[in-house]
Design an enzyme around this catalytic site. Structure first.
Site, mmCIF file in Angstrom:
data_model
loop_
_atom_site.group_PDB
_atom_site.id
_atom_site.type_symbol
_atom_site.label_atom_id
_atom_site.label_comp_id
_atom_site.label_asym_id
_atom_site.label_seq_id
_atom_site.Cartn_x
_atom_site.Cartn_y
_atom_site.Cartn_z
ATOM 1 N N ASP A 13 0.845 -1.203 0.000
ATOM 2 C CA ASP A 13 0.000 0.000 0.000
ATOM 3 C C ASP A 13 0.879 1.251 0.000
ATOM 4 O O ASP A 13 1.764 1.402 0.856
ATOM 5 C CB ASP A 13 -0.897 0.025 1.245
ATOM 6 C CG ASP A 13 -2.010 -1.023 1.186
ATOM 7 O OD1 ASP A 13 -2.196 -1.647 0.121
ATOM 8 O OD2 ASP A 13 -2.689 -1.200 2.213
ATOM 9 N N GLU A 215 -22.657 2.689 12.359
ATOM 10 C CA GLU A 215 -23.873 2.177 13.003
ATOM 11 C C GLU A 215 -23.661 0.790 13.608
ATOM 12 O O GLU A 215 -24.094 0.502 14.717
ATOM 13 C CB GLU A 215 -24.947 2.038 11.936
ATOM 14 C CG GLU A 215 -26.077 3.007 12.037
ATOM 15 C CD GLU A 215 -27.174 2.543 11.106
ATOM 16 O OE1 GLU A 215 -28.258 2.247 11.616
ATOM 17 O OE2 GLU A 215 -26.931 2.438 9.890
ATOM 18 N N GLY A 216 -23.022 -0.086 12.847
ATOM 19 C CA GLY A 216 -22.818 -1.453 13.320
ATOM 20 C C GLY A 216 -23.069 -2.460 12.221
ATOM 21 O O GLY A 216 -22.968 -2.133 11.034
ATOM 22 N N ASP A 243 -11.382 -5.378 6.787
ATOM 23 C CA ASP A 243 -10.542 -6.587 6.784
ATOM 24 C C ASP A 243 -10.299 -7.076 8.211
ATOM 25 O O ASP A 243 -10.277 -8.288 8.462
ATOM 26 C CB ASP A 243 -9.188 -6.294 6.109
ATOM 27 C CG ASP A 243 -9.374 -5.876 4.660
ATOM 28 O OD1 ASP A 243 -10.378 -6.286 4.055
ATOM 29 O OD2 ASP A 243 -8.522 -5.130 4.149
HETATM 30 O O1 RIB Z 1 -9.178 -3.084 2.496
HETATM 31 C C1 RIB Z 1 -8.021 -2.309 2.471
HETATM 32 C C2 RIB Z 1 -7.095 -2.815 1.413
HETATM 33 O O2 RIB Z 1 -7.680 -2.594 0.154
HETATM 34 C C3 RIB Z 1 -5.763 -2.099 1.343
HETATM 35 O O3 RIB Z 1 -4.806 -2.682 2.172
HETATM 36 C C4 RIB Z 1 -5.417 -2.140 -0.130
HETATM 37 O O4 RIB Z 1 -4.321 -2.941 -0.422
HETATM 38 C C5 RIB Z 1 -6.673 -2.615 -0.830
HETATM 39 O O5 RIB Z 1 -6.553 -3.922 -1.207
#
Ligand code: RIB
Length: 310
Positions: A13, A215-216, A243
């Site tokens: 990133d 919100e959740g 993630d």
């Molecule tokens: O969800 C975030 C991710 O989306 C980042 O780390 C970037 O690499 C994209 O894949």
């Protein structure tokens, strides 16, 4: 404990921080630039491993310096990388992330992630079958999921799909997914629908889990639509919060927590993660979550039923 496999993207990133975003044709001065590990697959694997999951990552790295840097970092996270493939003459995936007042905009160039395809998964299928909970996102080819999900379904695996970035999924694929976790924008694309969220949730009891930001998270338990509220935090950077949620959710499911408890666990982890910059940097360890839930303020809020999680 059940074993978790994450099949997905791995990126470097490139963050640019600025207080304003340029309009088309405009140049602005930014304040900061930094590199950080990312990719939805790698992020979800890191989140799950830090929270105590037994995790393997399946995916592809390129033929460049980023590939080595990322592999070294991921090794330190206690993730099994034995089945990663290294793609010749292809760059490692890269994401270009504009950070502006804690909001982000992301462009991903998949590079080697495009090779996490049907051919690759045919080669690693036997290894994958050794896992119980399999987690996917959509930064790798959809044809790979369409091939693999029916096979995993036949084997009785728990299949979690975080459909980001959103793409339309076929009904026969959705049927075989155990938990599908779009956000409040993605679900319309995934189901190609304008239906109100509540109506759609009712069609997929205990399967469709819609994350609704501050919100959740909402799901339908067969009787009621439940909102599992998010944590109240002042975010520094929300990149990777979804993630973190997915990785944490997978750990909780693998540990046998109920669906609601698993969502709550995901919410807490995601809430803690947004207090630092970078997708993986702020992801909490298990002890951070444990410390948080043992705090008196959290327990009091829990009792009053007003806990806010993200
Ligand atoms: O969800 C975030 C991710 O989306 C980042 O780390 C970037 O690499 C994209 O894949």
């Amino acid at each position: 404990m059940q074993r978790i496999a994450v099949v997905g993207s791995i990126n470097m990133d490139y963050f640019i921080e600025s207080s304003v975003l340029p309009k088309v044709g405009e140049t602005v001065l930014g304040e900061n630039f930094f590199l950080s590990m990312g990719g939805k697959g790698a992020n979800q694997a890191v989140s799950a491993a830090r929270l105590g999951g037994k995790v393997s990552l399946f995916g592809s790295l390129g033929d460049d310096e980023n590939s080595e840097i990322i592999a070294k970092k991921l090794e330190k996270e206690n993730i099994n990388l034995a089945n990663l493939q290294y793609v010749k003459e292809s760059p490692t995936g890269a994401a270009f992330i504009e950070l502006c007042q804690s909001e982000n905009r992301i462009i991903v160039v998949p590079g080697a992630n495009n090779d996490t395809d049907v051919n690759y998964v045919k080669n690693i299928a036997q290894e994958l079958y050794k896992h119980d909970v399999i987690v996917f996102q959509l930064e790798t080819p959809l044809s790979m999921l369409e091939y693999l999900v029916p096979l995993l379904y036949e084997q009785g695996k728990t299949i979690i799909v975080n459909p980001a970035p959103a793409q339309l999924l076929k009904p026969e694929l959705i049927e075989k997914i155990t938990y599908l976790t779009p956000n409040e924008h993605e679900y319309q694309i995934v189901f190609n629908t304008n239906q109100p969220m509540e109506e759609l949730l009712k069609q997929y009891p205990n399967k469709l889990i819609i994350t609704c930001g501050e919100e959740g998270v909402r799901f339908f338990d067969g009787t009621d639509i439940t909102l599992v509220p998010s944590m109240k935090v002042t975010p520094v950077d929300t990149t990777g919060a979804g993630d973190t949620f997915s990785g944490a959710f997978a750990v909780a499911i693998a540990e046998g927590m109920s669906l609601q408890e698993s969502i709550q666990f995901g919410n807490i982890a995601a809430g803690l993660s947004v207090t630092k910059k970078g997708a993986q940097t702020g992801m909490p360890y298990r002890e951070d979550v444990t410390q948080f839930v043992n705090k008196k303020e959290y327990r009091d809020e829990e009792k009053s039923g007003h806990t806010q999680a993200n």
